[in-house]
Design a protein around this motif. Structure first.
Motif, PDB file in Angstrom:
ATOM      1  N   HIS A  37       0.859  -1.176   0.000  1.00 34.20           N
ATOM      2  CA  HIS A  37       0.000   0.000   0.000  1.00 34.20           C
ATOM      3  C   HIS A  37       0.896   1.227   0.000  1.00 34.20           C
ATOM      4  N   ASP A  38       1.093   1.787  -1.182  1.00 33.92           N
ATOM      5  CA  ASP A  38       1.919   2.990  -1.305  1.00 33.92           C
ATOM      6  C   ASP A  38       1.024   4.191  -0.991  1.00 33.92           C
ATOM      7  N   LEU A  39       1.319   4.887   0.106  1.00 33.14           N
ATOM      8  CA  LEU A  39       0.429   5.953   0.578  1.00 33.14           C
ATOM      9  C   LEU A  39       0.899   7.345   0.147  1.00 33.14           C
ATOM     10  N   LEU A  40       1.651   7.404  -0.946  1.00 31.73           N
ATOM     11  CA  LEU A  40       2.225   8.687  -1.354  1.00 31.73           C
ATOM     12  C   LEU A  40       1.186   9.654  -1.918  1.00 31.73           C
ATOM     13  N   THR A  41       0.323   9.167  -2.778  1.00 32.33           N
ATOM     14  CA  THR A  41      -0.577  10.109  -3.462  1.00 32.33           C
ATOM     15  C   THR A  41      -1.819  10.414  -2.623  1.00 32.33           C
ATOM     16  N   SER A  42      -2.433  11.562  -2.920  1.00 36.99           N
ATOM     17  CA  SER A  42      -3.656  11.920  -2.187  1.00 36.99           C
ATOM     18  C   SER A  42      -4.763  10.906  -2.493  1.00 36.99           C
ATOM     19  N   ALA A  43      -4.786  10.374  -3.731  1.00 37.56           N
ATOM     20  CA  ALA A  43      -5.818   9.377  -4.086  1.00 37.56           C
ATOM     21  C   ALA A  43      -5.673   8.123  -3.222  1.00 37.56           C
ATOM     22  N   SER A  44      -4.426   7.712  -2.956  1.00 36.13           N
ATOM     23  CA  SER A  44      -4.220   6.489  -2.156  1.00 36.13           C
ATOM     24  C   SER A  44      -4.721   6.689  -0.726  1.00 36.13           C
ATOM     25  N   ARG A  45      -4.713   7.913  -0.249  1.00 36.30           N
ATOM     26  CA  ARG A  45      -5.123   8.173   1.134  1.00 36.30           C
ATOM     27  C   ARG A  45      -6.616   8.466   1.257  1.00 36.30           C
ATOM     28  N   LYS A  46      -7.311   8.442   0.112  1.00 26.05           N
ATOM     29  CA  LYS A  46      -8.781   8.581   0.169  1.00 26.05           C
ATOM     30  C   LYS A  46      -9.428   7.213   0.375  1.00 26.05           C
ATOM     31  N   LYS A  47      -8.662   6.146   0.162  1.00 27.49           N
ATOM     32  CA  LYS A  47      -9.199   4.796   0.388  1.00 27.49           C
ATOM     33  C   LYS A  47      -9.146   4.466   1.880  1.00 27.49           C
ATOM     34  N   GLU A  48      -9.876   3.408   2.252  1.00 26.26           N
ATOM     35  CA  GLU A  48      -9.811   2.922   3.637  1.00 26.26           C
ATOM     36  C   GLU A  48      -9.111   1.569   3.615  1.00 26.26           C
ATOM     37  N   TYR A  49      -8.215   1.336   4.547  1.00 25.98           N
ATOM     38  CA  TYR A  49      -7.476   0.073   4.602  1.00 25.98           C
ATOM     39  C   TYR A  49      -7.803  -0.594   5.938  1.00 25.98           C
ATOM     40  N   ARG A 210       6.237  13.250 -14.035  1.00 23.21           N
ATOM     41  CA  ARG A 210       6.558  12.368 -12.912  1.00 23.21           C
ATOM     42  C   ARG A 210       6.404  13.093 -11.569  1.00 23.21           C
ATOM     43  N   CYS A 211       6.871  14.325 -11.510  1.00 19.90           N
ATOM     44  CA  CYS A 211       6.769  15.072 -10.251  1.00 19.90           C
ATOM     45  C   CYS A 211       5.303  15.300  -9.878  1.00 19.90           C
ATOM     46  N   VAL A 212       4.488  15.595 -10.886  1.00 17.70           N
ATOM     47  CA  VAL A 212       3.065  15.868 -10.634  1.00 17.70           C
ATOM     48  C   VAL A 212       2.392  14.613 -10.075  1.00 17.70           C
ATOM     49  N   ARG A 213       2.682  13.472 -10.701  1.00 16.35           N
ATOM     50  CA  ARG A 213       2.043  12.214 -10.279  1.00 16.35           C
ATOM     51  C   ARG A 213       2.478  11.780  -8.882  1.00 16.35           C
ATOM     52  N   SER A 214       3.691  12.147  -8.491  1.00 17.31           N
ATOM     53  CA  SER A 214       4.180  11.660  -7.193  1.00 17.31           C
ATOM     54  C   SER A 214       4.116  12.705  -6.082  1.00 17.31           C
ATOM     55  N   CYS A 215       3.640  13.902  -6.369  1.00 15.99           N
ATOM     56  CA  CYS A 215       3.521  14.891  -5.282  1.00 15.99           C
ATOM     57  C   CYS A 215       2.403  14.453  -4.333  1.00 15.99           C
ATOM     58  N   PRO A 216       2.702  14.313  -3.045  1.00 14.41           N
ATOM     59  CA  PRO A 216       1.691  13.795  -2.096  1.00 14.41           C
ATOM     60  C   PRO A 216       0.496  14.714  -1.897  1.00 14.41           C
ATOM     61  N   VAL A 217       0.641  15.999  -2.280  1.00 17.92           N
ATOM     62  CA  VAL A 217      -0.443  16.942  -1.990  1.00 17.92           C
ATOM     63  C   VAL A 217      -0.883  17.732  -3.229  1.00 17.92           C
ATOM     64  N   ASP A 218      -0.530  17.241  -4.405  1.00 17.32           N
ATOM     65  CA  ASP A 218      -0.970  17.855  -5.670  1.00 17.32           C
ATOM     66  C   ASP A 218      -0.641  19.347  -5.730  1.00 17.32           C
ATOM     67  N   ALA A 219       0.612  19.660  -5.406  1.00 16.53           N
ATOM     68  CA  ALA A 219       0.989  21.076  -5.295  1.00 16.53           C
ATOM     69  C   ALA A 219       1.704  21.623  -6.538  1.00 16.53           C
ATOM     70  N   ILE A 220       1.860  20.794  -7.584  1.00 16.18           N
ATOM     71  CA  ILE A 220       2.680  21.228  -8.722  1.00 16.18           C
ATOM     72  C   ILE A 220       1.813  21.522  -9.948  1.00 16.18           C
ATOM     73  N   ASP A 221       1.976  22.710 -10.498  1.00 17.53           N
ATOM     74  CA  ASP A 221       1.356  23.079 -11.776  1.00 17.53           C
ATOM     75  C   ASP A 221       2.471  23.089 -12.810  1.00 17.53           C
ATOM     76  N   ILE A 222       2.579  21.988 -13.565  1.00 20.91           N
ATOM     77  CA  ILE A 222       3.740  21.847 -14.445  1.00 20.91           C
ATOM     78  C   ILE A 222       3.626  22.738 -15.685  1.00 20.91           C
ATOM     79  N   ASN A 223       2.410  23.066 -16.068  1.00 24.66           N
ATOM     80  CA  ASN A 223       2.271  23.939 -17.238  1.00 24.66           C
ATOM     81  C   ASN A 223       2.832  25.323 -16.956  1.00 24.66           C
TER      82      ASN A 223
END
Ligand SMILES: Cc1cc2nc3c(=O)[nH]c(=O)nc-3n(C[C@H](O)[C@H](O)[C@H](O)COP(=O)(O)O)c2cc1C
Ligand code: SF4
Ligand code: SF4
Length: 275
Positions: A37-49, A210-223
């Motif tokens: 269970h990789d808990l890095l992304t915000s989506a992964s932490r919206k699930k319940e384990y 890659r940075c956008v996908r792995s940021c734990p809090v969705d803080a990067i606007d790559i454009n």
């Protein structure tokens, strides 16, 4: 005797060392099905384990003398039912402070039975000259031994933690003004002011995402090549994961802190384990 049906590996590992350490500890436990269970992304932490009594969880988190602010969110999605739990804090050969104590408290509050705790040294994600080449072969053997002993303890039906992790910082650590602040505010979660997290993206960026996908809090606007510094937790993951080394810290405050630490004599710290 206790029977364990499944091994779960859960980790928060922005720069990848904690994931490797959790997997090395787990490699000593053979014959069980393993779920990660990789808990890095915000989506992964919206699930319940949810974990049962006949399962074993190995959990690892990168630390900064304390757990990061996100640890509340991380533990809120993990639910034990008296489930045996091995907690791991990784640190960059400087100090792990009260991170294991916090891991113990949070895991217990989330319904786990903490059977073993370990603090293991990793390459420092801000300055890789600290903890360079860690974990090494000696660390890996200690990790496997830790995993083996913890599993034997669980199989033997002993789910009690008999030694408590330390609850403060050492004198060496107190030379650091960030630590001094944390000592005065032990109950505050670890959070850096925005100026400590300022970054820029150079023209080397190839917009791979890659940075956008792995940021734990969705803080990067790559454009626009910008960072939401109020959201950013300063985990250094984007800087370390960028294949083009295009992201750099521009924080004067952080550079000053790292200089202060690098001016201290560096001694090799060893892992600390608690059963
Ligand atoms: C903002 C920040 C603060 C850190 N603070 C500490 C610290 O106080 N002491 C220490 O030994 N390592 C510190 N580290 C290093 C990390 O704990 C270490 O590199 C960690 O194992 C990284 O795990 P990861 O590769 O899974 O992200 C810090 C790293 C970051 C990004
Ligand atoms: S990981 Fe690096 S190269 Fe890829 S989008 Fe992010 S900054 Fe650009
Ligand atoms: S933007 Fe901040 S939170 Fe996101 S990966 Fe980079 S350092 Fe971590």
């Amino acid at each position: 005797m206790n029977k364990i049906e499944k091994l779960h590996l859960a980790y928060f590992s922005p720069s990848g060392s904690t994931e490797k350490i959790v997997k090395t500890v787990a490699s000593a436990i053979e014959g069980l099905p393993v779920e990660t269970h990789d808990l890095l992304t915000s989506a992964s932490r919206k699930k319940e384990y949810n974990f049962g009594r006949d399962e074993l969880v190995i959990f690892g988190c990168m630390t900064a003398g304390k757990l990061f602010t996100l640890s509340d969110e991380i533990f809120a999605c993990l639910h034990g039912d008296g489930t045996p739990f091995i907690g791991i804090a990784t640190f960059g050969n400087t100090y792990y402070g009260i991170a294991l104590k916090e891991t113990l408290e949070r895991a217990t509050n989330s319904g786990f039975s903490v059977v073993a705790l370990g603090a293991f040294v990793a390459r420092h994600s801000i300055d890789p000259t600290f903890g360079a080449d860690r974990p090494d072969a000696k660390d890996n053997e200690l990790m496997k031994d830790f995993g083996r002993r913890a599993y034997e303890k669980v199989l033997g039906g002993d789910l009690t933690l008999h030694t408590q992790p330390k609850t403060g910082w050492s004198a060496l650590e107190m030379g650091n003004k960030v630590v001094a602040y944390r000592e005065e505010h032990p109950d505050e979660p670890y959070a850096l002011p925005p100026s400590y997290k300022s970054k820029e993206i150079s023209n080397a960026c190839i917009k791979c995402g890659r940075c956008v996908r792995s940021c734990p809090v969705d803080a990067i606007d790559i454009n626009n090549k910008t960072f939401d510094l109020d959201r950013c937790i300063g985990c250094w993951g984007c800087i370390n994961r960028c294949p083009m080394h295009a992201i750099k810290s521009t924080s004067k405050e952080m550079a000053d802190i790292m200089k202060m630490i690098s001016d201290m004599p560096e001694t090799r710290l060893e892992p600390e384990i608690f059963f």
